[in-house]
Enzyme design. Structure first.
Site, PDB file in Angstrom:
ATOM      1  N   ASP A 162       0.833  -1.198   0.000  1.00  0.00           N
ATOM      2  CA  ASP A 162       0.000   0.000   0.000  1.00  0.00           C
ATOM      3  C   ASP A 162       0.876   1.260   0.000  1.00  0.00           C
ATOM      4  O   ASP A 162       2.102   1.182   0.118  1.00  0.00           O
ATOM      5  CB  ASP A 162      -0.929  -0.035   1.215  1.00  0.00           C
ATOM      6  CG  ASP A 162      -2.297   0.552   0.926  1.00  0.00           C
ATOM      7  OD1 ASP A 162      -2.411   1.402   0.018  1.00  0.00           O
ATOM      8  OD2 ASP A 162      -3.272   0.163   1.608  1.00  0.00           O
ATOM      9  N   GLU A 195       0.109  -0.073  -5.291  1.00  0.00           N
ATOM     10  CA  GLU A 195      -0.902   0.986  -5.380  1.00  0.00           C
ATOM     11  C   GLU A 195      -0.251   2.298  -5.811  1.00  0.00           C
ATOM     12  O   GLU A 195      -0.822   3.386  -5.655  1.00  0.00           O
ATOM     13  CB  GLU A 195      -1.625   1.139  -4.035  1.00  0.00           C
ATOM     14  CG  GLU A 195      -2.137  -0.185  -3.497  1.00  0.00           C
ATOM     15  CD  GLU A 195      -3.515  -0.101  -2.870  1.00  0.00           C
ATOM     16  OE1 GLU A 195      -4.037   1.018  -2.717  1.00  0.00           O
ATOM     17  OE2 GLU A 195      -4.060  -1.165  -2.545  1.00  0.00           O
ATOM     18  N   TRP A 196       0.878   2.194  -6.397  1.00  0.00           N
ATOM     19  CA  TRP A 196       1.730   3.308  -6.810  1.00  0.00           C
ATOM     20  C   TRP A 196       0.970   4.353  -7.634  1.00  0.00           C
ATOM     21  O   TRP A 196       0.937   5.538  -7.261  1.00  0.00           O
ATOM     22  CB  TRP A 196       2.917   2.721  -7.549  1.00  0.00           C
ATOM     23  CG  TRP A 196       4.038   3.612  -7.941  1.00  0.00           C
ATOM     24  CD1 TRP A 196       4.114   4.976  -7.816  1.00  0.00           C
ATOM     25  CD2 TRP A 196       5.273   3.191  -8.515  1.00  0.00           C
ATOM     26  NE1 TRP A 196       5.320   5.422  -8.298  1.00  0.00           N
ATOM     27  CE2 TRP A 196       6.045   4.352  -8.733  1.00  0.00           C
ATOM     28  CE3 TRP A 196       5.806   1.954  -8.880  1.00  0.00           C
ATOM     29  CZ2 TRP A 196       7.326   4.308  -9.298  1.00  0.00           C
ATOM     30  CZ3 TRP A 196       7.069   1.897  -9.436  1.00  0.00           C
ATOM     31  CH2 TRP A 196       7.824   3.060  -9.638  1.00  0.00           C
ATOM     32  N   PRO A 197       0.328   3.981  -8.752  1.00  0.00           N
ATOM     33  CA  PRO A 197      -0.319   5.034  -9.555  1.00  0.00           C
ATOM     34  C   PRO A 197      -1.475   5.721  -8.843  1.00  0.00           C
ATOM     35  O   PRO A 197      -1.706   6.922  -9.059  1.00  0.00           O
ATOM     36  CB  PRO A 197      -0.783   4.302 -10.817  1.00  0.00           C
ATOM     37  CG  PRO A 197      -0.795   2.860 -10.464  1.00  0.00           C
ATOM     38  CD  PRO A 197       0.247   2.666  -9.412  1.00  0.00           C
ATOM     39  N   TYR A 199      -1.718   6.566  -5.712  1.00  0.00           N
ATOM     40  CA  TYR A 199      -1.211   7.605  -4.816  1.00  0.00           C
ATOM     41  C   TYR A 199      -0.491   8.721  -5.569  1.00  0.00           C
ATOM     42  O   TYR A 199      -0.331   9.833  -5.050  1.00  0.00           O
ATOM     43  CB  TYR A 199      -0.293   6.990  -3.755  1.00  0.00           C
ATOM     44  CG  TYR A 199      -1.070   6.248  -2.697  1.00  0.00           C
ATOM     45  CD1 TYR A 199      -1.580   6.901  -1.593  1.00  0.00           C
ATOM     46  CD2 TYR A 199      -1.329   4.881  -2.822  1.00  0.00           C
ATOM     47  CE1 TYR A 199      -2.306   6.230  -0.624  1.00  0.00           C
ATOM     48  CE2 TYR A 199      -2.060   4.196  -1.861  1.00  0.00           C
ATOM     49  CZ  TYR A 199      -2.547   4.878  -0.764  1.00  0.00           C
ATOM     50  OH  TYR A 199      -3.284   4.211   0.191  1.00  0.00           O
ATOM     51  N   ASP A 223     -10.688   2.542  -3.462  1.00  0.00           N
ATOM     52  CA  ASP A 223     -11.122   1.221  -3.011  1.00  0.00           C
ATOM     53  C   ASP A 223     -12.547   0.931  -3.475  1.00  0.00           C
ATOM     54  O   ASP A 223     -13.415   1.809  -3.459  1.00  0.00           O
ATOM     55  CB  ASP A 223     -11.109   1.146  -1.480  1.00  0.00           C
ATOM     56  CG  ASP A 223      -9.711   1.034  -0.910  1.00  0.00           C
ATOM     57  OD1 ASP A 223      -8.736   1.084  -1.675  1.00  0.00           O
ATOM     58  OD2 ASP A 223      -9.596   0.909   0.325  1.00  0.00           O
TER      59      ASP A 223
END
Length: 412
Positions: A162, A195-197, A199, A223
């Site tokens: 995350d 979840e890089w892109p 954030y 989500d």
């Protein structure tokens, strides 16, 4: 219009070929991963005394593993049993290592992994790129190598990583890169879920070519919730951004629209069909978040539908895309192996009864999907053969409000 669609498809095909060459080279996720993940249904339940069946504990994952084998989920392709946030103790151990909560995971993660593996399944776990997870447990910042080694020593097969509490965008990107390298350095095959892109997006356009060099799949959007409005927002976002995200997906790296919530409380039957059909079209990882111990026969049939899963897992590995929108109707297609296409007709209308959508088969596959003829089979909401059609035919499809009809078109 037709010329524009043709140009888009050509660009997507060329970009997909380049993307395949630039994928994370860990040999994993050659098709979208499938499994079960606790988060949407069980959240951060930690009071096992008050609510033992909904508590995030080793018993929850043992029971899910048992059900996945006994009820045909493993045989349908769902192979990962994944722990999300809230599994950890509040602090690291005396050697600086992450540790499971001793009351809720008294046997430890290694023993849980051994049990899951004994069932022919794989274990996933969760951590965070920042100094704390989204729920406030210890994050992996400044511990990337140590945490990767810990996960490998426990026999973990997937890491969901995350992006909470990461500080700057530079630290976020550095953390995702470093954990990817650290996982590969362990020598253990560990699927890397990022979840890089998601954030990055509020402030910066993601570099998907780079992200795919480090991650096996990645979240782009908020989500998922157990509601039609959530499913609809994910589909709308995906269609709006398809020019930048579809071309990068392929074997080894996938866009992740988040969990399947089928079998819970918020979706009607038609909406559940829409989620399953569209996740197949989008070549999405299929991670259920539900209670497999008490799921309806209808939800089980849908989630285990072999023909839909076969579309999702198609070896060509191309993500589908929206090709037209007409009032409340959307027409999507996904190229498949063997000169075939999956086609989804989605009715976004939320009032009234079933409606018909009629379109020319020349729309499909840039005019090649049904040239000179094709067989058409309906997969969802129920399977039936529609017969043989010619290239110049039109197709009329009746679709319930918020429902989807999923078809497979094979050129003859």
């Amino acid at each position: 219009m037709a010329a524009a669609r043709g140009a888009l498809r050509w660009v997507l095909a060329a970009a997909a070929a380049l993307a395949a060459a630039l994928a994370l080279d860990n040999g994993l996720a050659r098709t979208p991963p499938m499994g079960w993940l606790h988060w949407e249904r069980f959240l951060c339940g930690t009071d096992c005394a008050a609510d033992p069946r909904r508590c995030v504990s080793e018993w929850l994952f043992v029971e899910m593993a048992d059900v996945m084998v006994a009820e045909g989920w493993r045989d349908a392709g769902y192979e990962f049993v994944c722990i999300d946030d809230c599994w950890m103790a509040p602090t690291r151990d005396e050697r600086g290592r992450l540790q499971a909560d001793p009351k809720r995971f008294p046997s430890g993660i290694r023993r849980l992994a051994d049990y899951v593996h004994s069932k022919g399944l794989k274990l996933g776990i969760y951590s965070d790129v920042g100094n704390k997870t989204c729920a406030g447990f210890p994050g992996s910042y400044n511990h990337y190598d140590l945490d990767a080694q810990t996960f490998a020593s426990w026999g973990v097969d997937l890491l969901k990583f995350d992006g909470c509490n990461s500080g700057t965008l530079e630290l976020l990107a550095e953390g995702y890169r470093r954990m990817s390298l650290a996982l590969n350095k362990t020598g253990r095959s560990i699927v890397y879920s990022c979840e890089w892109p998601f954030y990055l997006r509020p402030l910066q356009q993601p570099n998907y070519t780079e992200i795919k060099q480090y991650c096996n799949h990645w979240r782009n959007f908020f989500d998922v919730y157990d509601s039609w409005s959530s499913i609809k927002s994910i589909l709308d976002w995906t269609a709006l951004h398809q020019d930048s995200i579809v071309k990068i997906a392929g074997p080894g790296g996938w866009n992740d629209p988040d969990m399947l919530v089928i079998g819970n409380f918020g979706l009607s039957w038609d909406q559940a069909v829409t989620q399953m059909a569209m996740w197949a079209i989008m070549a999405a990882p299929l991670f259920m978040s539900n209670d497999l111990r008490r799921i309806s026969p209808e939800a089980k049939w849908l989630l285990q539908n072999k023909e839909t899963i076969a579309i999702n897992q198609d070896p060509l590995g191309k993500q589908g895309y929206q090709i037209t929108k007409d009032k409340n109707f959307e027409l999507w297609e996904r190229p498949l192996a063997g000169q075939a296409y999956a086609v989804a007709v989605l009715n976004q209308q939320e009032i009234g009864g079933p409606q018909n959508f009629t379109f020319s088969l020349t729309f499909l596959g840039n005019g090649l999907a049904c040239n000179p003829a094709c067989s058409i089979r309906q997969i969802l909401p129920a399977s039936r053969d529609w017969g043989v059609y010619s290239w110049v035919s039109s197709l009329s499809v009746e679709v319930n409000p918020t429902g989807t009809v999923l078809l497979k078109v094979v050129a003859l």
